[in-house]
Design a protein around this motif. Sequence first.
Motif, mmCIF file in Angstrom:
data_model
loop_
_atom_site.group_PDB
_atom_site.id
_atom_site.type_symbol
_atom_site.label_atom_id
_atom_site.label_comp_id
_atom_site.label_asym_id
_atom_site.label_seq_id
_atom_site.Cartn_x
_atom_site.Cartn_y
_atom_site.Cartn_z
ATOM 1 N N GLY A 79 1.997 10.112 9.510
ATOM 2 C CA GLY A 79 0.926 9.506 9.956
ATOM 3 C C GLY A 79 0.071 8.453 9.079
ATOM 4 O O GLY A 79 0.884 8.004 8.044
ATOM 5 N N VAL A 124 -7.303 3.277 1.840
ATOM 6 C CA VAL A 124 -6.029 1.957 1.426
ATOM 7 C C VAL A 124 -6.837 0.693 1.279
ATOM 8 O O VAL A 124 -6.670 -0.243 0.562
ATOM 9 C CB VAL A 124 -4.987 1.679 2.846
ATOM 10 C CG1 VAL A 124 -3.999 2.746 2.509
ATOM 11 C CG2 VAL A 124 -5.811 1.760 3.987
ATOM 12 N N ARG A 134 13.230 8.613 0.253
ATOM 13 C CA ARG A 134 11.826 8.762 0.539
ATOM 14 C C ARG A 134 11.618 10.053 1.261
ATOM 15 O O ARG A 134 12.753 10.103 2.306
ATOM 16 C CB ARG A 134 11.204 7.596 1.283
ATOM 17 C CG ARG A 134 10.931 6.595 0.247
ATOM 18 C CD ARG A 134 10.448 5.430 0.731
ATOM 19 N NE ARG A 134 9.661 5.666 1.987
ATOM 20 C CZ ARG A 134 8.844 4.517 2.783
ATOM 21 N NH1 ARG A 134 9.062 3.120 2.242
ATOM 22 N NH2 ARG A 134 8.139 4.764 3.525
ATOM 23 N N GLN A 166 -8.561 -2.433 9.058
ATOM 24 C CA GLN A 166 -8.243 -2.846 7.703
ATOM 25 C C GLN A 166 -7.935 -4.535 7.704
ATOM 26 O O GLN A 166 -8.223 -5.220 6.802
ATOM 27 C CB GLN A 166 -6.558 -2.511 7.638
ATOM 28 C CG GLN A 166 -6.760 -0.878 7.178
ATOM 29 C CD GLN A 166 -5.257 -0.145 6.841
ATOM 30 O OE1 GLN A 166 -4.257 -0.825 6.657
ATOM 31 N NE2 GLN A 166 -5.135 1.114 7.443
ATOM 32 N N MET A 224 1.400 11.397 4.662
ATOM 33 C CA MET A 224 2.694 10.443 4.280
ATOM 34 C C MET A 224 3.991 11.080 4.916
ATOM 35 O O MET A 224 4.765 10.651 5.531
ATOM 36 C CB MET A 224 3.047 9.842 2.992
ATOM 37 C CG MET A 224 1.813 8.895 2.528
ATOM 38 S SD MET A 224 2.107 8.505 0.728
ATOM 39 C CE MET A 224 3.418 7.056 1.054
ATOM 40 N N LEU A 270 0.352 4.142 -2.507
ATOM 41 C CA LEU A 270 0.253 5.477 -2.334
ATOM 42 C C LEU A 270 1.291 6.555 -2.693
ATOM 43 O O LEU A 270 0.680 7.609 -3.163
ATOM 44 C CB LEU A 270 0.085 5.503 -0.647
ATOM 45 C CG LEU A 270 -1.282 4.890 0.054
ATOM 46 C CD1 LEU A 270 -0.948 4.549 1.560
ATOM 47 C CD2 LEU A 270 -2.558 5.640 -0.043
ATOM 48 N N ARG A 271 2.255 5.996 -2.904
ATOM 49 C CA ARG A 271 3.383 6.865 -3.611
ATOM 50 C C ARG A 271 3.008 7.037 -4.805
ATOM 51 O O ARG A 271 3.377 8.327 -5.421
ATOM 52 C CB ARG A 271 4.855 6.298 -3.461
ATOM 53 C CG ARG A 271 5.433 6.601 -1.930
ATOM 54 C CD ARG A 271 6.934 6.143 -1.852
ATOM 55 N NE ARG A 271 6.658 4.525 -1.721
ATOM 56 C CZ ARG A 271 6.772 4.156 -0.495
ATOM 57 N NH1 ARG A 271 6.554 4.810 0.735
ATOM 58 N NH2 ARG A 271 6.732 2.764 -0.287
ATOM 59 N N GLY A 290 2.921 -3.910 4.500
ATOM 60 C CA GLY A 290 2.372 -2.647 4.815
ATOM 61 C C GLY A 290 1.058 -2.383 4.970
ATOM 62 O O GLY A 290 0.361 -1.326 5.186
ATOM 63 N N PHE A 291 0.285 -3.722 4.581
ATOM 64 C CA PHE A 291 -1.282 -3.586 4.964
ATOM 65 C C PHE A 291 -1.445 -5.054 5.469
ATOM 66 O O PHE A 291 -0.950 -6.027 4.844
ATOM 67 C CB PHE A 291 -1.670 -3.459 3.497
ATOM 68 C CG PHE A 291 -3.502 -3.663 3.460
ATOM 69 C CD1 PHE A 291 -4.261 -2.475 3.827
ATOM 70 C CD2 PHE A 291 -3.870 -4.917 3.560
ATOM 71 C CE1 PHE A 291 -5.551 -2.719 3.811
ATOM 72 C CE2 PHE A 291 -5.520 -4.968 3.594
ATOM 73 C CZ PHE A 291 -6.283 -3.877 3.804
ATOM 74 N N VAL A 319 -2.675 6.991 6.296
ATOM 75 C CA VAL A 319 -3.752 7.318 5.366
ATOM 76 C C VAL A 319 -5.196 6.946 6.030
ATOM 77 O O VAL A 319 -4.932 5.549 6.565
ATOM 78 C CB VAL A 319 -3.389 6.944 4.135
ATOM 79 C CG1 VAL A 319 -4.378 7.075 2.909
ATOM 80 C CG2 VAL A 319 -1.901 7.794 3.783
ATOM 81 N N THR A 371 0.817 -1.215 -0.022
ATOM 82 C CA THR A 371 -0.159 0.020 0.123
ATOM 83 C C THR A 371 0.899 1.233 0.124
ATOM 84 O O THR A 371 0.351 2.220 -0.453
ATOM 85 C CB THR A 371 -0.710 -0.070 1.081
ATOM 86 O OG1 THR A 371 -0.397 -0.461 2.324
ATOM 87 C CG2 THR A 371 -2.361 -0.746 0.845
ATOM 88 N N GLY A 372 2.042 1.151 0.585
ATOM 89 C CA GLY A 372 3.159 2.289 0.348
ATOM 90 C C GLY A 372 3.321 2.844 -1.015
ATOM 91 O O GLY A 372 3.249 3.716 -1.370
ATOM 92 N N ARG A 374 -2.702 -2.065 8.395
ATOM 93 C CA ARG A 374 -1.916 -1.415 9.510
ATOM 94 C C ARG A 374 -2.903 -1.176 10.554
ATOM 95 O O ARG A 374 -2.587 -0.630 11.790
ATOM 96 C CB ARG A 374 -1.452 -0.048 8.759
ATOM 97 C CG ARG A 374 0.033 -0.375 8.613
ATOM 98 C CD ARG A 374 0.443 1.112 8.062
ATOM 99 N NE ARG A 374 1.672 1.528 7.787
ATOM 100 C CZ ARG A 374 2.395 1.337 7.019
ATOM 101 N NH1 ARG A 374 2.239 0.479 5.936
ATOM 102 N NH2 ARG A 374 3.735 1.750 6.997
HETATM 103 P P1 AMP Z 1 5.471 2.202 3.781
HETATM 104 O O1 AMP Z 1 6.094 2.281 2.475
HETATM 105 O O2 AMP Z 1 4.859 0.857 3.771
HETATM 106 O O3 AMP Z 1 6.373 2.414 4.947
HETATM 107 O O4 AMP Z 1 4.232 3.348 4.020
HETATM 108 C C1 AMP Z 1 4.766 4.555 3.760
HETATM 109 C C2 AMP Z 1 3.267 5.518 4.364
HETATM 110 O O5 AMP Z 1 2.313 5.280 3.378
HETATM 111 C C3 AMP Z 1 3.125 5.254 5.937
HETATM 112 O O6 AMP Z 1 3.735 5.878 6.718
HETATM 113 C C4 AMP Z 1 1.525 5.853 5.776
HETATM 114 O O7 AMP Z 1 1.546 7.301 5.606
HETATM 115 C C5 AMP Z 1 1.150 5.391 4.496
HETATM 116 N N1 AMP Z 1 0.639 3.997 4.342
HETATM 117 C C6 AMP Z 1 1.224 2.999 3.913
HETATM 118 N N2 AMP Z 1 0.278 1.799 4.130
HETATM 119 C C7 AMP Z 1 -0.770 2.235 4.849
HETATM 120 C C8 AMP Z 1 -2.042 1.638 5.293
HETATM 121 N N3 AMP Z 1 -2.168 0.177 5.496
HETATM 122 N N4 AMP Z 1 -2.853 2.326 6.111
HETATM 123 C C9 AMP Z 1 -2.277 3.530 6.255
HETATM 124 N N5 AMP Z 1 -1.433 4.338 5.617
HETATM 125 C C10 AMP Z 1 -0.667 3.512 5.018
#
Ligand code: AMP
Length: 214
Positions: free
Chosen positions: A57, A64, A160, A91, A53, A35-36, A84-85, A59, A31-32, A87
């Motif tokens: 915090g 997600v 990042r 979810q 992000m 979201l990117r 990353g999901f 999202v 999910t990271g 979280r």
């Molecule tokens: P990651 O790449 O998994 O470290 O995610 C980077 C950022 O994306 C996190 O710090 C959150 O802001 C957001 N994010 C990623 N996955 C989730 C999730 N499952 N729920 C909420 N926010 C998420």
Amino acid sequence: MNIILIGPPGAGKGTQARILEEERGMTQLSTGDMLREARTSGTDMGRKVAEIMDSGGLVTDEIVIGLIEERLQSTGEVGFIFDGFPRTLAQAAALDDLLRANGEELGAVVEMQVDDDALVARITARSTCANCGEVYNDITRPIPDDGKCSNCGAADFRRRADDNEESLRTRLMEYYKKTAPLIGYYYHAGLLRQVNGLGEIDEVKGEIAASLGR
Ligand code: AMP
């Protein structure tokens, strides 16, 4: 088999998910990463996501869960690696429902354990290939001398925006407050496996394979 990799930021979830993908033909759902991608869309939602992000915090669950729901439509996969999901407990409950609706289930949840000091050191030294996402570390896995990614040959590396100490503190707090309760949730479901995420990439890979029973 569908698996979840769970662990604090910098535990190595992305690195191990990519290995599982390459070696076992599984599909990584990060999910990271999604979201990117979304944050560069130029929409209001993208801007909101970027702000959250960068602060470290989480999202909203709604966003997600929607992203995961879209990706789960594809059939015939060997298995998904959720990176990353989920979280949050909301979810996790949504994932249970989505999998059940598709006639699928979770095979294991692997918790990657790494202490906080090591996480700070890893995250502040981390960079990734802008083309393929290969992860490098200034100390343990520097970018090759020829300046090209060892995986794809591209020469563009990024840090990042949220890989700084301040954002990391918030990300860790969010992890312990909202994500760590999932460890109990999956323990109760009989799915939890715990591995030491502190070793070399190959050692951790071996531990994960052993925890999955193959
Ligand atoms: P990651 O790449 O998994 O470290 O995610 C980077 C950022 O994306 C996190 O710090 C959150 O802001 C957001 N994010 C990623 N996955 C989730 C999730 N499952 N729920 C909420 N926010 C998420």
